[in-house]
Motif scaffolding. Sequence first.
Motif, PDB file in Angstrom:
ATOM      1  N   GLY A 363       0.817  -1.204   0.000  1.00  0.00           N
ATOM      2  CA  GLY A 363       0.000   0.000   0.000  1.00  0.00           C
ATOM      3  C   GLY A 363       0.852   1.255   0.000  1.00  0.00           C
ATOM      4  O   GLY A 363       1.829   1.360  -0.732  1.00  0.00           O
ATOM      5  N   ASP A 364       0.515   2.221   0.870  1.00  0.00           N
ATOM      6  CA  ASP A 364       1.272   3.471   0.930  1.00  0.00           C
ATOM      7  C   ASP A 364       2.695   3.253   1.445  1.00  0.00           C
ATOM      8  O   ASP A 364       3.589   4.059   1.188  1.00  0.00           O
ATOM      9  N   ASP A 365       2.913   2.148   2.148  1.00  0.00           N
ATOM     10  CA  ASP A 365       4.269   1.819   2.608  1.00  0.00           C
ATOM     11  C   ASP A 365       5.207   1.526   1.436  1.00  0.00           C
ATOM     12  O   ASP A 365       6.417   1.462   1.630  1.00  0.00           O
ATOM     13  N   ALA A 366       4.659   1.337   0.247  1.00  0.00           N
ATOM     14  CA  ALA A 366       5.502   1.077  -0.935  1.00  0.00           C
ATOM     15  C   ALA A 366       6.437   2.246  -1.210  1.00  0.00           C
ATOM     16  O   ALA A 366       7.542   2.058  -1.735  1.00  0.00           O
ATOM     17  N   LYS A 367       6.018   3.474  -0.835  1.00  0.00           N
ATOM     18  CA  LYS A 367       6.890   4.638  -1.041  1.00  0.00           C
ATOM     19  C   LYS A 367       8.155   4.522  -0.200  1.00  0.00           C
ATOM     20  O   LYS A 367       9.255   4.824  -0.650  1.00  0.00           O
ATOM     21  N   THR A 368       7.984   4.070   1.038  1.00  0.00           N
ATOM     22  CA  THR A 368       9.142   3.871   1.907  1.00  0.00           C
ATOM     23  C   THR A 368       9.933   2.652   1.449  1.00  0.00           C
ATOM     24  O   THR A 368      11.162   2.682   1.382  1.00  0.00           O
ATOM     25  N   GLY A 369       9.228   1.586   1.137  1.00  0.00           N
ATOM     26  CA  GLY A 369       9.891   0.366   0.682  1.00  0.00           C
ATOM     27  C   GLY A 369      10.705   0.591  -0.570  1.00  0.00           C
ATOM     28  O   GLY A 369      11.798   0.031  -0.730  1.00  0.00           O
ATOM     29  N   SER A 370      10.198   1.444  -1.453  1.00  0.00           N
ATOM     30  CA  SER A 370      10.917   1.747  -2.694  1.00  0.00           C
ATOM     31  C   SER A 370      12.291   2.325  -2.396  1.00  0.00           C
ATOM     32  O   SER A 370      13.267   2.028  -3.095  1.00  0.00           O
ATOM     33  N   ALA A 371      12.380   3.129  -1.344  1.00  0.00           N
ATOM     34  CA  ALA A 371      13.666   3.753  -1.003  1.00  0.00           C
ATOM     35  C   ALA A 371      14.709   2.699  -0.671  1.00  0.00           C
ATOM     36  O   ALA A 371      15.857   2.789  -1.108  1.00  0.00           O
ATOM     37  N   PHE A 372      14.314   1.693   0.088  1.00  0.00           N
ATOM     38  CA  PHE A 372      15.277   0.661   0.476  1.00  0.00           C
ATOM     39  C   PHE A 372      15.661  -0.215  -0.711  1.00  0.00           C
ATOM     40  O   PHE A 372      16.804  -0.677  -0.805  1.00  0.00           O
ATOM     41  N   LEU A 373      14.741  -0.419  -1.636  1.00  0.00           N
ATOM     42  CA  LEU A 373      15.077  -1.184  -2.844  1.00  0.00           C
ATOM     43  C   LEU A 373      16.024  -0.386  -3.738  1.00  0.00           C
ATOM     44  O   LEU A 373      16.864  -0.961  -4.431  1.00  0.00           O
ATOM     45  N   VAL A 374      15.892   0.939  -3.721  1.00  0.00           N
ATOM     46  CA  VAL A 374      16.838   1.779  -4.457  1.00  0.00           C
ATOM     47  C   VAL A 374      18.175   1.831  -3.720  1.00  0.00           C
ATOM     48  O   VAL A 374      19.241   1.802  -4.340  1.00  0.00           O
ATOM     49  N   MET A 375      18.134   1.887  -2.394  1.00  0.00           N
ATOM     50  CA  MET A 375      19.376   1.849  -1.623  1.00  0.00           C
ATOM     51  C   MET A 375      20.145   0.556  -1.898  1.00  0.00           C
ATOM     52  O   MET A 375      21.386   0.529  -1.864  1.00  0.00           O
ATOM     53  N   ALA A 376      19.414  -0.502  -2.201  1.00  0.00           N
ATOM     54  CA  ALA A 376      20.052  -1.793  -2.490  1.00  0.00           C
ATOM     55  C   ALA A 376      20.915  -1.727  -3.735  1.00  0.00           C
ATOM     56  O   ALA A 376      21.772  -2.597  -3.950  1.00  0.00           O
ATOM     57  N   ILE A 377      20.725  -0.688  -4.543  1.00  0.00           N
ATOM     58  CA  ILE A 377      21.555  -0.495  -5.729  1.00  0.00           C
ATOM     59  C   ILE A 377      23.007  -0.283  -5.332  1.00  0.00           C
ATOM     60  O   ILE A 377      23.914  -0.383  -6.167  1.00  0.00           O
ATOM     61  N   VAL A 378      23.260  -0.043  -4.032  1.00  0.00           N
ATOM     62  CA  VAL A 378      24.637   0.105  -3.548  1.00  0.00           C
ATOM     63  C   VAL A 378      25.458  -1.142  -3.855  1.00  0.00           C
ATOM     64  O   VAL A 378      26.693  -1.097  -3.859  1.00  0.00           O
ATOM     65  N   GLY A 379      24.788  -2.257  -4.127  1.00  0.00           N
ATOM     66  CA  GLY A 379      25.515  -3.444  -4.569  1.00  0.00           C
ATOM     67  C   GLY A 379      26.351  -3.175  -5.796  1.00  0.00           C
ATOM     68  O   GLY A 379      27.418  -3.778  -5.991  1.00  0.00           O
ATOM     69  N   GLY A 380      25.891  -2.232  -6.623  1.00  0.00           N
ATOM     70  CA  GLY A 380      26.652  -1.839  -7.804  1.00  0.00           C
ATOM     71  C   GLY A 380      27.826  -0.957  -7.480  1.00  0.00           C
ATOM     72  O   GLY A 380      28.650  -0.670  -8.359  1.00  0.00           O
ATOM     73  N   ALA A 381      27.926  -0.508  -6.212  1.00  0.00           N
ATOM     74  CA  ALA A 381      29.048   0.338  -5.808  1.00  0.00           C
ATOM     75  C   ALA A 381      30.235  -0.489  -5.351  1.00  0.00           C
ATOM     76  O   ALA A 381      31.366  -0.265  -5.782  1.00  0.00           O
ATOM     77  N   PHE A 382      30.008  -1.450  -4.459  1.00  0.00           N
ATOM     78  CA  PHE A 382      31.164  -2.128  -3.872  1.00  0.00           C
ATOM     79  C   PHE A 382      31.544  -3.439  -4.560  1.00  0.00           C
ATOM     80  O   PHE A 382      32.704  -3.853  -4.512  1.00  0.00           O
ATOM     81  N   MET A 383      30.599  -4.088  -5.243  1.00  0.00           N
ATOM     82  CA  MET A 383      30.941  -5.364  -5.882  1.00  0.00           C
ATOM     83  C   MET A 383      31.901  -5.210  -7.064  1.00  0.00           C
ATOM     84  O   MET A 383      32.822  -6.019  -7.229  1.00  0.00           O
ATOM     85  N   PRO A 384      31.754  -4.172  -7.913  1.00  0.00           N
ATOM     86  CA  PRO A 384      32.770  -3.975  -8.959  1.00  0.00           C
ATOM     87  C   PRO A 384      34.164  -3.700  -8.397  1.00  0.00           C
ATOM     88  O   PRO A 384      35.164  -4.048  -9.025  1.00  0.00           O
ATOM     89  N   VAL A 385      34.223  -3.082  -7.203  1.00  0.00           N
ATOM     90  CA  VAL A 385      35.525  -2.851  -6.570  1.00  0.00           C
ATOM     91  C   VAL A 385      36.171  -4.188  -6.200  1.00  0.00           C
ATOM     92  O   VAL A 385      37.372  -4.391  -6.396  1.00  0.00           O
ATOM     93  N   LEU A 386      35.362  -5.120  -5.689  1.00  0.00           N
ATOM     94  CA  LEU A 386      35.876  -6.453  -5.374  1.00  0.00           C
ATOM     95  C   LEU A 386      36.378  -7.153  -6.627  1.00  0.00           C
ATOM     96  O   LEU A 386      37.433  -7.797  -6.622  1.00  0.00           O
TER      97      LEU A 386
END
Length: 439
Positions: A363-386
Amino acid sequence: MNHSTLVSKKILLPFVLVTTMFALWGFANDITNPMVSAFKKILELSNTQASWVQAAFYGGYFTMALPAAYVVRKYSYKKGLVVGLLLYSLGALLFFPATMTESYGFFLLALYILTFGLAFLETTANPFIMAMGPEKTATQRLNLAQSFNPLGALSGLFVAQTFILGALQSDDVDSNGQNIYETLSETAKAAIRTTDLEVIRNPYVALGIFVLLMLFVVSMVKMPERKEKTTSTNMIVSIKRIFKKERFLGGVIAQMFYVGAQIMCWTYIYQYAENLGIDNRTAVNYAYVALGIFLMGRFICTYLLKFINSGRLLMILSFSAIVFCLGAIFIEGLYGLYSLVMISFCMSLMFPTIYGIALYGLGDDAKTGSAFLVMAIVGGAFMPVLQGKILDIGGPAYADNIIFGVPEVNFSFILPLICFLVVALYGFRSIRYGSSHKS
């Protein structure tokens, strides 16, 4: 509205406009991927140092996703888009002073700020698209909108190949395949460095101006939403609520590993090809094919979601990606490169489907949930460094060491393979959720 309808005709224009945001961040992603190799040569960096391009780029998502969710909850989806476009254009325009200083750190800062804007756009556009119609068709609608992301990515690759990589003097080789730039005096290198950094600068500055025009258009169009005044306390309550849901928490973890895999496969395709004697400008053609297959996969998989449980399809494609990763690792030569390219078909479904499964029923919590799914994009930050650290084993070349019988550049794709295992597990667990069904 008919529950089989993806989008009402009444909001078709806003839907199309928001869908262009997916192409905009796709453009930014794929004009930037080749810059890892470009900055490495121009500024004579190690693989690990060059990989900080992706760390800065995707680190911005992690930094700004929650503030973006706060803006969307407190004000509106439209405000989120406006702020995102403003930050996007600012970051792109900062390439101008970065070129004047010739500072790698300044370029990284510009990319970091640029992705502040992308974090706002993704945090806003994904749940906005899902909300533009029945919840039953939300995952299918998001897959349709996400299908335009690779169109932007293809445009970014075209600009990178035509206006950047093809014009870089630091990438020139002599008749024996020796890089000419490496043999020059420091004075000659400095002149080429200045010219090449200007070559990189110009498309980003042009992009910044275009995004400002998009900002003007978005600000003029009425969006189908009502403004919601939500306090930060309510957002905290929302965060506590969503993290109690196994489907959501698993989705955040799966998304982090998926994005890491995607960025590694698309960033290091250039190094993989270079180890086979293929220069960067030619290697872009393989990236084109990968994105073309990715785009085709998006449309095919969006159609298949009508008939197949989204979790099951996610699991099947994850295991297929693992098979192609094994091919990229253990098959040397062009067929290994072809295996690497084919991973893109398997990845086509993953981001929006993980997104849709994780946010279903919030429901409306999807707006908050979306933020954490976008924050998960941080996987693209540290994995290429590895992966860059694996490539630096023994030296800056891509075959300094043989690991399990293959060059280190091949072996480095063990990291995406592990990531796809995590995504496959989420797909398997998602099947039993039941409501992440055929859209």
